[in-house]
Design an enzyme around this catalytic site. Sequence first.
Site, short mmCIF file in Angstrom:
data_model
loop_
_atom_site.label_atom_id
_atom_site.label_comp_id
_atom_site.label_asym_id
_atom_site.label_seq_id
_atom_site.Cartn_x
_atom_site.Cartn_y
_atom_site.Cartn_z
N LYS A 154 0.82 -1.18 0.00
CA LYS A 154 0.00 0.00 0.00
C LYS A 154 0.86 1.25 0.00
O LYS A 154 0.40 2.35 -0.21
CB LYS A 154 -0.89 0.03 1.26
CG LYS A 154 -1.70 -1.22 1.49
CD LYS A 154 -2.64 -1.01 2.68
CE LYS A 154 -2.58 -1.98 3.77
NZ LYS A 154 -2.08 -3.28 3.81
N GLY A 155 2.15 1.08 0.26
CA GLY A 155 3.05 2.21 0.51
C GLY A 155 3.15 3.22 -0.61
O GLY A 155 3.40 4.40 -0.38
N GLU A 184 7.53 2.52 -6.51
CA GLU A 184 7.77 2.00 -5.16
C GLU A 184 7.80 3.14 -4.14
O GLU A 184 8.13 4.28 -4.48
CB GLU A 184 9.12 1.27 -5.11
CG GLU A 184 9.02 -0.23 -5.29
CD GLU A 184 8.46 -0.94 -4.06
OE1 GLU A 184 7.81 -0.30 -3.21
OE2 GLU A 184 8.69 -2.15 -3.94
N ASP A 185 7.47 2.83 -2.89
CA ASP A 185 7.61 3.80 -1.82
C ASP A 185 9.08 3.94 -1.42
O ASP A 185 9.61 5.03 -1.29
CB ASP A 185 6.74 3.45 -0.60
CG ASP A 185 6.96 2.01 -0.10
OD1 ASP A 185 7.71 1.23 -0.74
OD2 ASP A 185 6.36 1.66 0.93
N ASP A 220 14.94 -0.59 -0.18
CA ASP A 220 15.79 -0.74 1.00
C ASP A 220 16.84 -1.82 0.70
O ASP A 220 17.85 -1.53 0.07
CB ASP A 220 14.89 -1.08 2.19
CG ASP A 220 15.61 -1.06 3.51
OD1 ASP A 220 16.53 -0.26 3.67
OD2 ASP A 220 15.24 -1.85 4.41
N PHE A 270 14.63 4.55 10.17
CA PHE A 270 13.27 4.16 9.81
C PHE A 270 12.41 5.41 9.64
O PHE A 270 12.42 6.29 10.49
CB PHE A 270 12.68 3.25 10.89
CG PHE A 270 11.44 2.54 10.44
CD1 PHE A 270 11.53 1.35 9.74
CD2 PHE A 270 10.18 3.09 10.69
CE1 PHE A 270 10.38 0.70 9.30
CE2 PHE A 270 9.03 2.44 10.26
CZ PHE A 270 9.13 1.25 9.57
N ASP A 298 4.60 3.32 6.45
CA ASP A 298 3.92 3.04 7.72
C ASP A 298 4.87 2.52 8.78
O ASP A 298 5.97 2.04 8.50
CB ASP A 298 2.84 1.98 7.50
CG ASP A 298 3.43 0.59 7.29
OD1 ASP A 298 4.22 0.43 6.33
OD2 ASP A 298 3.14 -0.32 8.09
N ARG A 352 0.67 6.40 7.46
CA ARG A 352 0.77 6.51 5.99
C ARG A 352 0.21 7.84 5.51
O ARG A 352 0.62 8.37 4.49
CB ARG A 352 -0.03 5.39 5.31
CG ARG A 352 0.52 3.99 5.53
CD ARG A 352 -0.19 3.02 4.58
NE ARG A 352 -0.01 1.64 4.96
CZ ARG A 352 1.04 0.89 4.60
NH1 ARG A 352 2.00 1.40 3.88
NH2 ARG A 352 1.11 -0.38 4.97
P1 IMP Z 1 13.24 -4.17 0.63
O1 IMP Z 1 12.75 -5.45 0.04
O2 IMP Z 1 14.15 -4.38 1.80
O3 IMP Z 1 13.84 -3.22 -0.37
O4 IMP Z 1 12.00 -3.56 1.37
C1 IMP Z 1 11.24 -2.57 0.93
C2 IMP Z 1 9.98 -2.54 1.77
O5 IMP Z 1 10.22 -2.50 3.19
C3 IMP Z 1 9.29 -1.26 1.43
O6 IMP Z 1 8.44 -1.40 0.32
C4 IMP Z 1 8.57 -0.92 2.72
O7 IMP Z 1 7.31 -1.55 2.73
C5 IMP Z 1 9.43 -1.52 3.81
N1 IMP Z 1 10.31 -0.49 4.42
C6 IMP Z 1 11.65 -0.41 4.33
N2 IMP Z 1 12.14 0.62 5.02
C7 IMP Z 1 11.08 1.26 5.55
C8 IMP Z 1 10.95 2.45 6.39
O8 IMP Z 1 11.90 3.15 6.75
N3 IMP Z 1 9.67 2.79 6.74
C9 IMP Z 1 8.58 2.07 6.36
N4 IMP Z 1 8.67 0.96 5.58
C10 IMP Z 1 9.91 0.56 5.19
MG MG Z 2 6.67 -1.24 -0.43
#
Ligand code: IMP
Ligand code: MG
Length: 182
Positions: free
Chosen positions: A46-47, A102-103, A106, A155, A162, A168
Amino acid sequence: MSAALIPGVDRILFTEEEIESRIREVAAEISSRYVGKTIKLIGVLKGSIFFLTALARHIEVPVKIDFLGISSFSNKSGAPGVVRIAKDLDDTIEGEDVLLVEDIVDTGFTLRYLLQTLAGRAPNSLSVCTFLDRNSRRIVQVPVDFRCFEIPDRFVVGFGLDYNQLYRNLGYVAVMKLDRSA
Ligand code: IMP
Ligand code: MG
């Protein structure tokens, strides 16, 4: 909603005005890259919905919009990176110019999985636009074509992101305190 009212918030990282202005710049970049084409924006629920709608309003080539939902969880040893599609796209992307929205990127596990999955559906092109990029935590290398902001290793919440499904709807992006119960 004021930052002072939110428990656990340390400081504001990007204000509403900064976000709006940066989104306009990125939308202009996207518009010039896709002249003469129609973009299929794919939002990851949902991000990304707050970012996607703000971005789409400033893109000056035709856009279509679709969404997919994912769930990600840790494997037995606690390592991240297990991702699956929980809600698939409504329509095919065959032959389309897809821009995955994407939001935050990471570790990169989510994006790698999504790119592999979508690439298998024969789009004409497949690119990535992320609101936030936390490159310092990347574990798998993934291509990011457009990004609004690079962020530090903290974070963050707001503008779609969220903490336990909360915050959000903040118009800004804020850094959470290291002790999130505070
Ligand atoms: P990745 O697979 O580690 O790149 O994860 C990405 C997902 O982790 C994002 O789409 C978010 O849903 C969540 N995420 C990573 N860092 C944060 C943060 O700082 N705040 C909120 N959600 C996060
Ligand atoms: Mg996401």
